[in-house]
Scaffold this motif. Structure first.
Motif, PDB file in Angstrom:
ATOM      1  N   GLY A  16       6.020   6.753 -11.783  1.00 31.93           N
ATOM      2  CA  GLY A  16       4.631   6.342 -11.620  1.00 31.93           C
ATOM      3  C   GLY A  16       4.368   5.566 -10.346  1.00 31.93           C
ATOM      4  N   LEU A  17       5.414   5.283  -9.565  1.00 27.25           N
ATOM      5  CA  LEU A  17       5.218   4.595  -8.292  1.00 27.25           C
ATOM      6  C   LEU A  17       6.166   5.199  -7.283  1.00 27.25           C
ATOM      7  N   THR A  18       5.648   6.097  -6.459  1.00 23.96           N
ATOM      8  CA  THR A  18       6.431   6.719  -5.401  1.00 23.96           C
ATOM      9  C   THR A  18       5.614   6.689  -4.121  1.00 23.96           C
ATOM     10  N   GLU A  19       6.292   6.907  -3.017  1.00 23.45           N
ATOM     11  CA  GLU A  19       5.596   6.936  -1.730  1.00 23.45           C
ATOM     12  C   GLU A  19       4.565   8.062  -1.711  1.00 23.45           C
ATOM     13  N   THR A  20       4.902   9.187  -2.339  1.00 30.85           N
ATOM     14  CA  THR A  20       3.961  10.312  -2.415  1.00 30.85           C
ATOM     15  C   THR A  20       2.710   9.933  -3.189  1.00 30.85           C
ATOM     16  N   ASP A  21       2.903   9.203  -4.306  1.00 30.39           N
ATOM     17  CA  ASP A  21       1.753   8.742  -5.086  1.00 30.39           C
ATOM     18  C   ASP A  21       0.833   7.877  -4.229  1.00 30.39           C
ATOM     19  N   LEU A  22       1.422   6.947  -3.492  1.00 27.75           N
ATOM     20  CA  LEU A  22       0.628   6.034  -2.667  1.00 27.75           C
ATOM     21  C   LEU A  22      -0.133   6.785  -1.582  1.00 27.75           C
ATOM     22  N   ARG A  23       0.530   7.737  -0.939  1.00 25.15           N
ATOM     23  CA  ARG A  23      -0.123   8.504   0.126  1.00 25.15           C
ATOM     24  C   ARG A  23      -1.258   9.355  -0.439  1.00 25.15           C
ATOM     25  N   THR A  24      -1.036   9.943  -1.623  1.00 29.45           N
ATOM     26  CA  THR A  24      -2.062  10.784  -2.236  1.00 29.45           C
ATOM     27  C   THR A  24      -3.294   9.969  -2.608  1.00 29.45           C
ATOM     28  N   LEU A  46       1.478  -3.272  -0.829  1.00 23.97           N
ATOM     29  CA  LEU A  46       2.181  -3.822  -1.989  1.00 23.97           C
ATOM     30  C   LEU A  46       3.126  -2.784  -2.580  1.00 23.97           C
ATOM     31  N   GLY A  47       2.635  -1.553  -2.745  1.00 28.17           N
ATOM     32  CA  GLY A  47       3.480  -0.513  -3.320  1.00 28.17           C
ATOM     33  C   GLY A  47       4.719  -0.246  -2.488  1.00 28.17           C
ATOM     34  N   LEU A  48       4.550  -0.172  -1.161  1.00 27.70           N
ATOM     35  CA  LEU A  48       5.696   0.074  -0.291  1.00 27.70           C
ATOM     36  C   LEU A  48       6.677  -1.091  -0.319  1.00 27.70           C
ATOM     37  N   THR A  49       6.157  -2.301  -0.429  1.00 28.59           N
ATOM     38  CA  THR A  49       7.037  -3.471  -0.512  1.00 28.59           C
ATOM     39  C   THR A  49       7.886  -3.421  -1.770  1.00 28.59           C
ATOM     40  N   VAL A  50       7.262  -3.022  -2.877  1.00 24.53           N
ATOM     41  CA  VAL A  50       8.004  -2.916  -4.142  1.00 24.53           C
ATOM     42  C   VAL A  50       9.027  -1.787  -4.065  1.00 24.53           C
ATOM     43  N   GLY A  63       1.329  -1.602   8.849  1.00 18.14           N
ATOM     44  CA  GLY A  63       1.211  -2.830   9.628  1.00 18.14           C
ATOM     45  C   GLY A  63       1.003  -4.068   8.781  1.00 18.14           C
ATOM     46  N   TYR A  64       0.987  -3.924   7.455  1.00 22.39           N
ATOM     47  CA  TYR A  64       0.725  -5.051   6.567  1.00 22.39           C
ATOM     48  C   TYR A  64       1.917  -5.385   5.663  1.00 22.39           C
ATOM     49  N   LEU A  65       3.057  -4.769   5.910  1.00 20.74           N
ATOM     50  CA  LEU A  65       4.197  -4.996   5.028  1.00 20.74           C
ATOM     51  C   LEU A  65       4.676  -6.442   5.064  1.00 20.74           C
ATOM     52  N   ASP A  66       4.497  -7.094   6.196  1.00 22.42           N
ATOM     53  CA  ASP A  66       4.908  -8.497   6.300  1.00 22.42           C
ATOM     54  C   ASP A  66       3.834  -9.455   5.784  1.00 22.42           C
ATOM     55  N   ALA A  67       2.689  -8.910   5.377  1.00 24.16           N
ATOM     56  CA  ALA A  67       1.586  -9.760   4.933  1.00 24.16           C
ATOM     57  C   ALA A  67       1.533  -9.895   3.419  1.00 24.16           C
TER      58      ALA A  67
END
Length: 558
Positions: free
Chosen positions: A3-11, A81-85, A23-27
């Motif tokens: 239920g949480l994949t990079e493909t899900d986030l991009r879609t 947030l999703g990519l950080t997780v 550009g927000y991964l450090d934020a």
């Protein structure tokens, strides 16, 4: 991680938001994981609260209080947030399991407490959390049936005073005010849910008025107060459906609200949503009020809107037409609206008459709504009236004298097998325009464009030479004439290239290289490659410091 994949986030976010999220991964900070959710803060223009829901009804979803997220979009902050997780793949399952265990432990502990212990705990929270205290105060007042107390609390919730500096709530404080005001909507909804819908109606209307007063002094750039206004409208409708108020009174209130007596610009209420509450009696009153208001002010936007909505709902096409006909736009747009309404009612002859009237009544045919012209020509064409299509296109071109109008006339005349004669007349108009003295040509004479579009290169070249042309037109002329008139085209390319050799910038270099390729082609056609080689040698020697230009020339074999 299901239920949480990079493909899900991009879609969910789309390519643009996904790329911007990198550009927000450090934020991202303050990540907290529950059993089916993840929350965090992401620092953007300001600090935003974000929440990912992992196991919702539609799978992965999210919410963010940034302006884009508040519109219901899956924003870059949620992606971050999703990519950080996802960068911590082993931790999420463990954290979700731990969250489930904490929830079970908490539920077990609370269940084991006595009534006195629970009351003590709740009082402690009330003392520490102002939001909890306000919500419980509202519930207590509602449970007591104390409408005065509930009204007082709602007024407090909508009061800008605690957030305003010098009488105005700045952007930085608007979110906190909106969060507080949102509790008023919840309180009104709770009244309906507890069997006090009549009181909810009264308070919803008062809250709408208070919110309308407040919005004048709040920087609502993010539209949060608009969402609260929509919530109040929904709460009012729900209360009306539960309480079944007097239909005539409700009709008067709805008419007043829509027509501006109580309109706040935030609670966009559609009276037709209330048709089940109003019934036949209330709808009749509403229609009567709408007609009276419209007759007093036939050009008022709100009056026309209400009349049109009610007429359409009742299937009264003539009333809809009357509303539009009372305020006809000079460019024929209203005539087109009426024609389409009549066509939808299958009254085709009347629809055609209105479309024709729109063209006849237009004060300035050059400014007439082109959609009306296209509509009328399409209806003539369907009826096989090709001569009428040509006539409309001819008149429109005569008023506009644009390349597009010329192209439309050409298409119509060709379909009617009359283009040679029409072309002669159209070009005569364009020649007269080209010969008329003007201070400047924006884009050059339309005559040149028309001849180029006809692929009449010799005539276009003659026109450009005689009346002048823009650089863009000369370039198009040279491109079309290069095969038959390479020497003439060469002169154009050299003239256009010369000023570019003095300028800098990658865009300039790309244009210059394109011209150089055309110059080389002309020399090849003329058999003068040596002259091009000499020209290129001088150019390289004098512009060698322009490294990007030299690199681009190398890439194209120049």
């Amino acid at each position: 991680m299901r239920g949480l994949t990079e493909t899900d986030l991009r879609t969910l976010a789309g390519a643009r938001s996904f790329e911007r999220a990198l550009g927000y991964l450090d934020a991202v900070s303050g990540i907290e994981v529950g059993d089916g959710w993840i929350t965090a803060r992401v620092q953007g223009t300001e600090r935003y609260e974000v929440e990912l829901t992992l196991d919702g009804p539609r799978g992965l979803s999210g919410a963010c209080d940034c302006p884009y997220g508040l519109e219901g979009n899956f924003c870059k902050h949620l992606v971050a947030l999703g990519l950080t997780v996802l960068a911590r793949p082993g931790s999420l399952p463990r954290q979700r399991k731990a969250a489930r265990e904490r929830a079970r432990d908490l539920d077990g502990w609370l269940s084991a407490l006595s009534k006195d212990e629970l009351l003590a705990l709740l009082r402690e929270q009330v003392d520490e959390d102002r939001q909890v205290r306000r919500r419980l105060e509202l519930r207590a007042a509602s449970a007591r049936g104390d409408l005065t107390a509930v009204r007082s609390r709602i007024r407090d919730l909508l009061d800008i005073g605690p957030f305003a500096q010098y009488g105005y709530v700045e952007y930085a404080d608007a979110r906190a005010y909106a969060d507080q005001a949102r509790q008023a909507v919840s309180a009104i909804g709770a009244l309906t849910g507890s069997g006090r819908a009549a009181d909810a109606i009264t308070l919803a209307r008062e809250a709408m008025r208070l919110l309308a007063e407040a919005v004048e002094s709040v920087d609502d750039s993010d539209g949060r107060l608009g969402q609260i206004g929509a919530g109040l409208a929904d709460a009012h409708l729900d209360a009306c459906r539960a309480a079944h108020p007097d239909p005539e009174e409700l009709a008067h209130w709805l008419a007043g609200h829509v027509l501006g007596d109580a309109d706040d610009g935030l609670t966009d209420i559609d009276p037709l949503d209330y048709d089940d509450v109003l019934g036949e009696e209330g709808m009749a009153v509403l229609r009567k009020l709408a007609v009276e208001a419209w007759r007093r002010n036939r050009r008022g936007w709100a009056e026309k809107y209400l009349m049109e909505r009610l007429a359409k709902a009742g299937g009264n096409v003539d009333a809809v037409i009357a509303v539009h006909a009372a305020d006809l736009a000079p460019n024929g747009h209203t005539h087109l609206v009426i024609a389409r309404e009549l066509e939808a009612a299958r009254r085709f002859d009347e629809a055609l008459e209105w479309a024709e009237r729109g063209i006849r009544d237009a004060r300035d045919l050059s400014a007439v709504d082109t959609a009306l012209v296209d509509h009328l020509c399409d209806r003539y064409a369907r009826a096989g009236r090709t001569a009428d299509v040509v006539a409309v296109r001819r008149d429109h071109f005569g008023a506009r004298r644009s390349l597009f109008a010329y192209q439309q006339l050409r298409a119509a005349a060709r379909a009617a097998d009359s283009w040679p004669a029409e072309r002669e007349g159209a070009l005569a108009l364009l020649r007269a325009d080209a010969e008329r003295p003007r201070q400047s040509w924006y884009g050059g004479p339309v005559l040149v464009d028309a001849l180029l579009d006809d692929k009449d290169v010799d005539a276009a070249w003659q026109a450009a030479t005689g009346t002048g042309a823009s650089d863009q037109q000369w370039l198009a002329l040279a491109d079309q004439a290069r095969a038959a008139r390479p020497a003439d085209a060469l002169g154009v390319y050299l003239r256009l290239a010369e000023p570019l050799t003095e300028e800098t910038g990658n865009k300039v270099y790309e244009r210059l290289v394109g011209l150089l390729l055309s110059i080389r082609d002309c020399h090849r056609r003329l058999g003068t490659e040596d002259e091009f080689t000499a020209y290129l040698t001088v150019l390289r020697a004098t512009r060698k410091r322009k490294r990007n230009l030299m690199r681009l020339m190398d890439e194209h074999g120049l």
